[in-house]
Motif scaffolding. Structure first.
Motif, PDB file in Angstrom:
ATOM      1  N   LYS A 242       0.834  -1.207   0.000  1.00  0.00           N
ATOM      2  CA  LYS A 242       0.000   0.000   0.000  1.00  0.00           C
ATOM      3  C   LYS A 242       0.868   1.256   0.000  1.00  0.00           C
ATOM      4  N   GLU A 246       1.047   4.226  -2.834  1.00  0.00           N
ATOM      5  CA  GLU A 246       0.763   5.610  -2.462  1.00  0.00           C
ATOM      6  C   GLU A 246       1.888   6.551  -2.866  1.00  0.00           C
ATOM      7  N   ILE A 264      -3.170  -6.774  -3.040  1.00  0.00           N
ATOM      8  CA  ILE A 264      -3.712  -6.314  -1.759  1.00  0.00           C
ATOM      9  C   ILE A 264      -5.133  -6.841  -1.566  1.00  0.00           C
TER      10      ILE A 264
END
Length: 452
Positions: A242, A246, A264
């Motif tokens: 994650k 990002e 994910i």
């Protein structure tokens, strides 16, 4: 007396370690379900039959397998042959009534091609449609027409086929209750299977050999990620995936971002491991399954690797890992009894419950402690395990309030320097260690002050 050379001994330890690892993973994965999404552009690659044969080896080892064919290239070729236009929005193909029959034909053709290769390898492949779908409809003014979303997967039928030793091949075509077909995403299909089935591993097999670390921005969770020799991130947990997403929306290409997002989602849906690897390298699937450090990138949901306190059952592995270092003169010999007496000082590096590294922190007087017994299994010495163990022991030393750490080494001076250790003398050792210093071995002494 053996006349074997040190290089021969290293190779012997590496081969023996690999064999142990393979048998350990065979036992671990027997009976588990692997879902393999295989991109159709691999079908023209010379090694595609080898990939199919390797999948057959997995099946014969007792691993249950479902295959989801990627079909984008075959669909593009089919539509081009019929001079039909096809467009995409946000990575999703917009499927018209005119193109749908050709998309079905291309998808079923890919599934049939895979099934013929499985048959040639001695497996019983079975192609079918066990996916209920519904229209995506109109989203933000975009009409997706005959592109659909998965509504339900018929798990009971798949379970029965798997129990009967079939390899189900599920093309990315879904049907609604009225018998209308929809074009669905093969990536979404592979990921959704993790919600309906108990999936041990999900593979995305194409021409991407993992995600390279070079050029990516890292943060708090990702700054210690270790790349392989080829520069690929070997493994990361969901939180690290994650964070990479990002921080690197501009650096990652669409395929890499799509893989990470679906990895994910798959882990959160229940898959233990999600792998991205290339099918263009011989044995890539087998190495990814039967080795803790394969050629691709893995995202994992549960704990994959960790440093933990050693227990009595770890002692044979600690002795095994140390033996190569002892034979080369890098470590002084240990016995089962000597390790057992100070077992509370030892830590091990565990990957999938297999031990691949060890180290110890022995307490002495005057607020000092010794870093000792650092060893890594032969086939993992470029994996960053040794670094992780030393950094862990330094952290433990600080936590316990030691003023100084020290160590004795004959060959690893430069390696320990990069942790901040500096040259020391015999006189700086704690008295009990100084009294037993082996002048014949003449080890170099390194110190690391912790109270600065």
């Amino acid at each position: 007396m053996s006349n074997a050379t040190p290089d021969f001994n290293s190779q012997h330890f590496e081969v023996a370690g690999f064999i142990r690892e393979v048998f350990g993973y065979m036992e671990r994965f027997k009976g588990q379900l692997f879902v393999l999404k295989i991109e159709d552009d691999l079908m023209s690659h010379p090694l595609f039959p080898v990939l199919m044969r390797d999948i057959a080896i997995l099946h014969k080892a007792g691993i249950r397998i479902i295959i989801v064919p990627g079909t984008r290239n075959s669909i593009d070729a089919q539509l081009k042959a019929w001079e039909l236009e096809s467009s995409f929005y946000a990575g999703v193909r917009l499927t018209s009534e005119e193109t749908l029959p050709h998309i079905e034909q291309a998808s079923l053709g890919v599934a049939q091609h895979i099934m013929s290769h499985l048959t040639a390898s001695g497996l019983r492949g079975i192609q079918g449609n066990w996916v209920l779908a519904r229209s995506m409809g109109v989203i933000d003014g975009i009409d997706y027409m005959r592109t659909g979303r998965i509504e339900r997967i018929q798990r009971d039928i798949l379970d029965q086929l798997l129990d009967e030793k079939f390899v189900p091949i599920i093309p990315p075509i879904g049907w609604n209750k009225l018998g209308h077909a929809y074009n669905i995403s093969s990536t979404e299909l592979a990921t959704e299977l993790c919600k309906y089935m108990k999936v041990g591993k999900l593979f995305f097999i194409g021409n991407q050999n993992g995600i390279k670390l070079d050029g990516l921005v890292t943060g708090k969770n990702t700054k210690y990620l270790e790349p392989t020799e080829s520069g690929v991130i070997s493994a990361m947990d969901v939180d690290q995936a994650k964070e990479l997403l990002e921080l690197n929306s501009d650096q990652l290409d669409f395929a890499q971002m799509d893989y990470l997002m679906n990895a994910i989602h798959a882990c959160e849906a229940g898959a233990n491991r999600v792998h991205l690897l290339s099918g263009e390298f011989q044995g890539s699937v087998l190495q990814e399954v039967f080795s803790a450090r394969g050629d691709g990138t893995m995202v994992y949901a549960n704990q994959y690797s960790s440093i933990r306190p050693a227990i009595m059952e770890d002692i044979p592995d600690i002795l095994r890992i140390m033996q190569d270092y002892i034979d080369k003169g890098f470590l002084v010999p240990r016995t089962q009894e000597s390790i057992s007496e100070k077992l509370k000082d030892y830590v091990v590096y565990s990957i999938d419950n297999s031990i691949h590294g060890c180290g110890a922190l022995h307490e002495f007087e005057n607020g000092m402690a010794e870093v000792a017994g650092i060893a890594v299994a032969a086939n993992y010495r470029k994996s960053g395990i040794g670094d992780a163990i030393v950094r862990h022991l330094i952290s433990v030393g600080r936590m316990k309030g030691y003023k100084t750490l020290f160590l004795l080494t004959t060959q690893a001076l430069d390696w320990f320097y990069h942790f901040g250790f500096v040259d020391g003398t015999v006189d700086e050792l704690p008295p009990t260690k100084r009294d037993h210093y082996n002048k014949k071995r003449h080890s170099r002494i390194l110190m690391l002050p912790l109270d600065k």
